[in-house]
Design a protein around this motif. Structure first.
Motif, mmCIF file in Angstrom:
data_model
loop_
_atom_site.group_PDB
_atom_site.id
_atom_site.type_symbol
_atom_site.label_atom_id
_atom_site.label_comp_id
_atom_site.label_asym_id
_atom_site.label_seq_id
_atom_site.Cartn_x
_atom_site.Cartn_y
_atom_site.Cartn_z
ATOM 1 N N THR A 11 27.386 36.991 1.710
ATOM 2 C CA THR A 11 28.738 35.992 1.587
ATOM 3 C C THR A 11 29.226 36.094 -0.006
ATOM 4 O O THR A 11 28.872 37.083 -0.670
ATOM 5 C CB THR A 11 28.129 34.407 1.430
ATOM 6 O OG1 THR A 11 27.184 34.388 0.438
ATOM 7 C CG2 THR A 11 27.650 34.004 2.580
ATOM 8 N N PRO A 23 34.584 32.909 5.718
ATOM 9 C CA PRO A 23 34.570 31.614 5.735
ATOM 10 C C PRO A 23 35.030 31.338 7.355
ATOM 11 O O PRO A 23 35.486 32.164 7.933
ATOM 12 C CB PRO A 23 35.730 31.261 5.027
ATOM 13 C CG PRO A 23 35.570 32.697 4.084
ATOM 14 C CD PRO A 23 35.178 33.585 4.697
ATOM 15 N N GLU A 64 28.955 30.189 5.308
ATOM 16 C CA GLU A 64 29.092 29.114 4.114
ATOM 17 C C GLU A 64 28.699 27.639 4.859
ATOM 18 O O GLU A 64 28.520 26.763 3.964
ATOM 19 C CB GLU A 64 30.496 28.972 4.043
ATOM 20 C CG GLU A 64 31.104 30.433 3.333
ATOM 21 C CD GLU A 64 32.558 30.247 2.746
ATOM 22 O OE1 GLU A 64 33.374 29.387 3.093
ATOM 23 O OE2 GLU A 64 32.854 31.064 1.652
#
Length: 398
Positions: free
Chosen positions: A47, A113, A137
């Motif tokens: 991420t 995302p 996320e």
């Protein structure tokens, strides 16, 4: 039983890793930071938060630098406006179509995302293949932690054991392993030199990956018998330990004495050696002797298959062998099974297949001729004088 396939997105569905690195390189360059690819590489498959930690460690970037992330998104939007979305990986849409037709549930589990996952899958018209889209996320810990894959499985209503993951990064493969899921890695040269060693198997393209290949990968990971091929009347699958006593009965029949494949060790030894046989033949060589079952009854009526052999200490060949229960002979089962196995061997890359037949074994000699084998002027050391060698050319490799 395999029920669900979970795909990473970046580097597996779309070839986006070079694009992402370009985005961050331009974003950081505006800050006077020239990011080294070796610094960036460990974040592939993980991420933004993970990357921010790397930037903090190497360049002193503030972990809470919200402005930097906003700048990155602006650069990303501009580059996408200029160049469009990163392209689909070759053959991935065909793969998704094959897996959907086979009835698997499918999900995306990406570190990107959720809004970006939705836009990408919709843009390339592949959103229709996936029941669920899951972002890193949305979970507490990024890859290489297993959280995103476990959430994806849960969202499909499946256990980890019922899923297979397709990944292209070291972090993703480690995450799949930590989740207890079998991992098939796609070697993407544009994803950097990723260590894919924690994956169970690695493929270099999707053009030949189909439901049968995915199912076989899953079965081998879990040490389950995979289906090899089917005919109108027969199912041919890998052996399991519980099959051995029945196969020993067939091999012990007096009428099986002329079948080279029918020679067997004592039952105790066969059972003790099966684990090693399964690992070497099925999982490493992708060959072996397989069970022949009647579809209508599920009864084992014989075994047949191909194995690598070393002839006269110098020639490596692939040898075909078979034995059929005497109660089921003269019904065309041997021809039906062997023909299907030859076709399967062609798919797996065989160029020539060989067999050894005693000159008095008229049924097997006739079968070999019918299957396209031709007698060779060759004698195998250790064979009796009446043992003949036959060879066929696999037509798919002319």
């Amino acid at each position: 039983m395999l029920k669900g396939i979970i795909f990473d997105m970046d580097g597996v569905l779309i070839n986006s890793e070079p694009f992402h690195f370009q985005v961050w390189r331009e974003t950081l360059k505006a800050r006077g930071i020239h990011i080294d690819y070796e610094v960036y590489k460990p974040c592939i498959g993980s991420t933004i938060d993970f990357l921010m930690k790397l930037l903090h460690e190497h360049y002193g970037v503030d972990l809470q630098d919200i402005a930097l992330i906003a700048e990155m998104k602006s650069v990303k939007a501009r580059l996408m406006e200029e160049n469009g979305y990163p392209p689909l990986i070759p053959w991935v849409k065909e793969l998704l179509d094959r897996l959907q037709q086979a009835g698997y549930a499918m999900a995306v589990a990406s570190s990107s995302p959720l809004s970006y996952i939705e836009k990408v899958t919709e843009h390339w018209n592949i959103d229709r293949y996936f029941q669920k889209l899951v972002s890193g996320e949305q979970v507490q810990n990024p890859k290489p932690a297993p959280d995103v894959f476990l959430k994806a499985a849960e969202s499909l209503g499946l256990s980890a054991e019922e899923c297979l993951v397709i990944e292209d990064s070291e972090n993703g493969c480690r995450a799949a392993k930590a989740a207890g899921m079998v991992c098939m890695a796609y070697f993407n040269p544009d994803s950097g030199k990723q260590d894919l060693s924690t994956a169970f198997t690695v493929v270099e393209g999707f053009e030949e990956v189909d439901a049968a290949f995915v199912e076989k990968t899953y079965c081998h990971y879990h040490h389950l018998p995979a289906v090899v091929c089917e005919t109108r009347r027969l199912l041919i699958r890998e052996m399991e330990k519980e099959d051995i006593p029945r196969l020993m009965e067939i091999c012990a029949q007096e009428t099986s004495a002329d079948a080279c494949e029918g020679v067997a060790k004592p039952l105790k030894e066969e059972l003790e050696d099966f684990k090693m046989y399964r690992r070497y033949m099925y999982e490493l060589c992708d060959m072996g002797y397989w069970c022949i079952l009647k579809k209508d009854s599920g009864e084992i009526i014989g075994r047949a298959g191909v194995e690598p052999k070393l002839w006269n200490e110098k020639n490596t060949v692939v040898e075909l062998g078979y034995v059929i229960d005497e109660k089921f002979r003269r019904r065309g089962f041997a021809y039906e099974a062997c023909k299907a196995i030859i076709e399967e061997a062609e798919k797996r890359g065989a160029v020539y297949l060989y067999c050894r037949i005693k000159s008095a074994n008229t049924p097997s000699l006739k079968l070999a001729e019918k299957l396209g084998f031709q007698k060779m002027d060759y004698h195998l050391n250790g064979d009796s004088e009446d043992m003949e060698v036959w060879r066929c050319t696999c037509h798919g490799n002319h």
